[in-house]
Design a protein around this motif. Structure first.
Motif, PDB file in Angstrom:
ATOM      1  N   VAL A  25       0.827  -1.200   0.000  1.00  0.00           N
ATOM      2  CA  VAL A  25       0.000   0.000   0.000  1.00  0.00           C
ATOM      3  C   VAL A  25       0.867   1.257   0.000  1.00  0.00           C
ATOM      4  CG1 VAL A  25      -0.210   0.132   2.529  1.00  0.00           C
ATOM      5  CG2 VAL A  25      -2.010   1.104   1.073  1.00  0.00           C
ATOM      6  N   TYR A  26       2.033   1.216   0.627  1.00  0.00           N
ATOM      7  CA  TYR A  26       2.932   2.368   0.616  1.00  0.00           C
ATOM      8  C   TYR A  26       3.487   2.602  -0.787  1.00  0.00           C
ATOM      9  CZ  TYR A  26       2.871   1.684   5.701  1.00  0.00           C
ATOM     10  OH  TYR A  26       2.477   1.527   7.001  1.00  0.00           O
ATOM     11  N   GLY A  27       3.784   1.514  -1.473  1.00  0.00           N
ATOM     12  CA  GLY A  27       4.266   1.634  -2.841  1.00  0.00           C
ATOM     13  C   GLY A  27       3.231   2.272  -3.752  1.00  0.00           C
ATOM     14  N   ILE A  28       1.962   1.912  -3.560  1.00  0.00           N
ATOM     15  CA  ILE A  28       0.901   2.489  -4.379  1.00  0.00           C
ATOM     16  C   ILE A  28       0.816   3.993  -4.171  1.00  0.00           C
ATOM     17  CG2 ILE A  28      -1.598   2.551  -4.760  1.00  0.00           C
ATOM     18  CD1 ILE A  28      -1.700  -0.386  -4.122  1.00  0.00           C
ATOM     19  N   ILE A  29       0.896   4.429  -2.917  1.00  0.00           N
ATOM     20  CA  ILE A  29       0.827   5.854  -2.604  1.00  0.00           C
ATOM     21  C   ILE A  29       1.952   6.613  -3.304  1.00  0.00           C
ATOM     22  CG2 ILE A  29       1.154   7.561  -0.770  1.00  0.00           C
ATOM     23  CD1 ILE A  29      -1.599   6.453  -0.747  1.00  0.00           C
ATOM     24  N   LEU A  30       3.169   6.112  -3.201  1.00  0.00           N
ATOM     25  CA  LEU A  30       4.315   6.783  -3.808  1.00  0.00           C
ATOM     26  C   LEU A  30       4.216   6.808  -5.327  1.00  0.00           C
ATOM     27  CD1 LEU A  30       7.213   5.405  -1.566  1.00  0.00           C
ATOM     28  CD2 LEU A  30       6.169   7.673  -1.504  1.00  0.00           C
ATOM     29  N   VAL A  31       3.707   5.733  -5.917  1.00  0.00           N
ATOM     30  CA  VAL A  31       3.555   5.674  -7.367  1.00  0.00           C
ATOM     31  C   VAL A  31       2.469   6.650  -7.837  1.00  0.00           C
ATOM     32  CG1 VAL A  31       2.677   4.213  -9.230  1.00  0.00           C
ATOM     33  CG2 VAL A  31       4.471   3.367  -7.719  1.00  0.00           C
ATOM     34  N   LEU A  32       1.363   6.720  -7.110  1.00  0.00           N
ATOM     35  CA  LEU A  32       0.303   7.668  -7.465  1.00  0.00           C
ATOM     36  C   LEU A  32       0.811   9.104  -7.400  1.00  0.00           C
ATOM     37  CD1 LEU A  32      -2.824   6.144  -5.650  1.00  0.00           C
ATOM     38  CD2 LEU A  32      -2.389   6.234  -8.114  1.00  0.00           C
ATOM     39  N   GLU A  33       1.549   9.402  -6.342  1.00  0.00           N
ATOM     40  CA  GLU A  33       2.114  10.744  -6.218  1.00  0.00           C
ATOM     41  C   GLU A  33       3.091  11.024  -7.356  1.00  0.00           C
ATOM     42  OE1 GLU A  33       4.817  13.425  -3.138  1.00  0.00           O
ATOM     43  OE2 GLU A  33       4.269  11.363  -2.601  1.00  0.00           O
ATOM     44  N   LEU A  34       3.869  10.029  -7.720  1.00  0.00           N
ATOM     45  CA  LEU A  34       4.839  10.172  -8.803  1.00  0.00           C
ATOM     46  C   LEU A  34       4.138  10.507 -10.119  1.00  0.00           C
ATOM     47  CD1 LEU A  34       7.944   9.853  -9.146  1.00  0.00           C
ATOM     48  CD2 LEU A  34       7.508   7.534  -9.941  1.00  0.00           C
ATOM     49  N   PHE A  35       3.028   9.840 -10.393  1.00  0.00           N
ATOM     50  CA  PHE A  35       2.279  10.095 -11.624  1.00  0.00           C
ATOM     51  C   PHE A  35       1.676  11.499 -11.624  1.00  0.00           C
ATOM     52  CE2 PHE A  35       2.362   5.598 -12.765  1.00  0.00           C
ATOM     53  CZ  PHE A  35       2.358   5.680 -14.151  1.00  0.00           C
ATOM     54  N   ILE A  36       1.114  11.907 -10.503  1.00  0.00           N
ATOM     55  CA  ILE A  36       0.527  13.246 -10.403  1.00  0.00           C
ATOM     56  C   ILE A  36       1.579  14.313 -10.665  1.00  0.00           C
ATOM     57  CG2 ILE A  36      -0.523  14.923  -8.827  1.00  0.00           C
ATOM     58  CD1 ILE A  36      -1.925  12.559  -7.461  1.00  0.00           C
ATOM     59  N   TYR A 142       6.733 -10.203   5.028  1.00  0.00           N
ATOM     60  CA  TYR A 142       5.760 -10.163   6.119  1.00  0.00           C
ATOM     61  C   TYR A 142       4.697 -11.260   6.024  1.00  0.00           C
ATOM     62  CZ  TYR A 142       7.622  -5.459   6.923  1.00  0.00           C
ATOM     63  OH  TYR A 142       8.452  -4.385   7.168  1.00  0.00           O
ATOM     64  N   GLY A 143       4.588 -11.870   4.849  1.00  0.00           N
ATOM     65  CA  GLY A 143       3.550 -12.879   4.655  1.00  0.00           C
ATOM     66  C   GLY A 143       2.168 -12.275   4.565  1.00  0.00           C
ATOM     67  N   THR A 144       2.088 -11.011   4.110  1.00  0.00           N
ATOM     68  CA  THR A 144       0.808 -10.315   4.059  1.00  0.00           C
ATOM     69  C   THR A 144       0.620  -9.614   2.714  1.00  0.00           C
ATOM     70  OG1 THR A 144       1.781  -8.292   4.987  1.00  0.00           O
ATOM     71  CG2 THR A 144       0.828  -9.867   6.541  1.00  0.00           C
ATOM     72  N   PHE A 145      -0.596  -9.148   2.515  1.00  0.00           N
ATOM     73  CA  PHE A 145      -0.915  -8.284   1.379  1.00  0.00           C
ATOM     74  C   PHE A 145      -1.685  -7.092   1.926  1.00  0.00           C
ATOM     75  CE2 PHE A 145      -4.034  -6.847  -1.776  1.00  0.00           C
ATOM     76  CZ  PHE A 145      -3.182  -6.456  -2.805  1.00  0.00           C
ATOM     77  N   THR A 146      -1.181  -5.896   1.700  1.00  0.00           N
ATOM     78  CA  THR A 146      -1.828  -4.696   2.241  1.00  0.00           C
ATOM     79  C   THR A 146      -2.399  -3.847   1.127  1.00  0.00           C
ATOM     80  OG1 THR A 146       0.330  -3.574   2.241  1.00  0.00           O
ATOM     81  CG2 THR A 146      -0.380  -4.597   4.303  1.00  0.00           C
TER      82      THR A 146
END
Length: 205
Positions: A25-36, A142-146
């Motif tokens: 989820v942190y990666g998604i935030i940074l990528v969205l900001e990068l695109f904007i 972590y064995g998770t998906f966020t």
């Protein structure tokens, strides 16, 4: 110039992956900001050129990028406070990445549509690598998906029992992130050299 651009992308990748916990989820935030920032940066560059404000281009773009980042951060604080607090100053790293690439490598004489298409293609490929990087660390480390959850909370799906993750927890650490980054950079350089060899062979033929 190509070598400098490669080093710039490596530096951008390091700044967007190493300081942050390996959650998808942190990666998604940074990528969205990068695109904007990328889209607005290209449009702003074009506007500055049309207004013939080349002498203050650097300061104008810098101020604009920081303002957009502050706005994005405030929106994130209101929607997902936990993510905003966790990412903290890292939210400013995409600003630095986009600002440097636009300042050092932009061709202001190119048509706006062509420049926008080219930059978005590069950003898409760059962002895809970042998302795969975060997804792997999230699932293996972590064995998770966020992801984004309800009520402004982070959704976390446990895929593996923490006891069964084993040695893969190494990838959740900063050292593990550095090792993964080294592998990504090695793969990038390997593919680039292969492409250069193939291009040289075709020219000789």
């Amino acid at each position: 110039m190509k070598q400098k651009k490669s080093f710039m992308y490596v530096a951008a990748f390091l700044s967007l992956t190493i300081p942050v916990s390996g959650r998808f989820v942190y990666g998604i935030i940074l990528v969205l900001e990068l695109f904007i920032l990328e889209i607005l940066g290209v449009l702003l560059n074009s506007l500055v050129s049309k207004l013939k404000l080349n002498e203050i281009r650097t300061y104008f773009i810098m101020f604009f990028m920081i303002s957009i980042t502050v706005l994005c951060r405030q929106i994130l604080v209101l929607t997902y406070t936990e993510i905003a607090l966790t990412l903290s100053f890292v939210l400013y790293f995409p600003t630095v990445c986009v600002f440097l690439t636009h300042t050092l490598f932009s061709d202001y004489e190119e048509p706006l549509a062509l420049r926008l298409k080219r930059n978005l293609l590069r950003t898409s490929l760059f962002s895809l690598v970042i998302l795969v990087f975060y997804l792997f660390r999230d699932m293996a480390g972590y064995g998770t998906f966020t992801f984004f959850g309800k009520n402004h909370r982070i959704y976390e799906k446990i895929l593996l029992n923490p006891e069964n993750v084993g040695i893969f927890t190494f990838f959740a650490s900063i050292a593990g992130a550095l090792v993964l980054t080294g592998l990504v950079i090695y793969l990038f350089l390997f593919l680039r050299n292969k492409k250069r060899i193939i291009s040289s062979t075709e020219v000789e033929q």
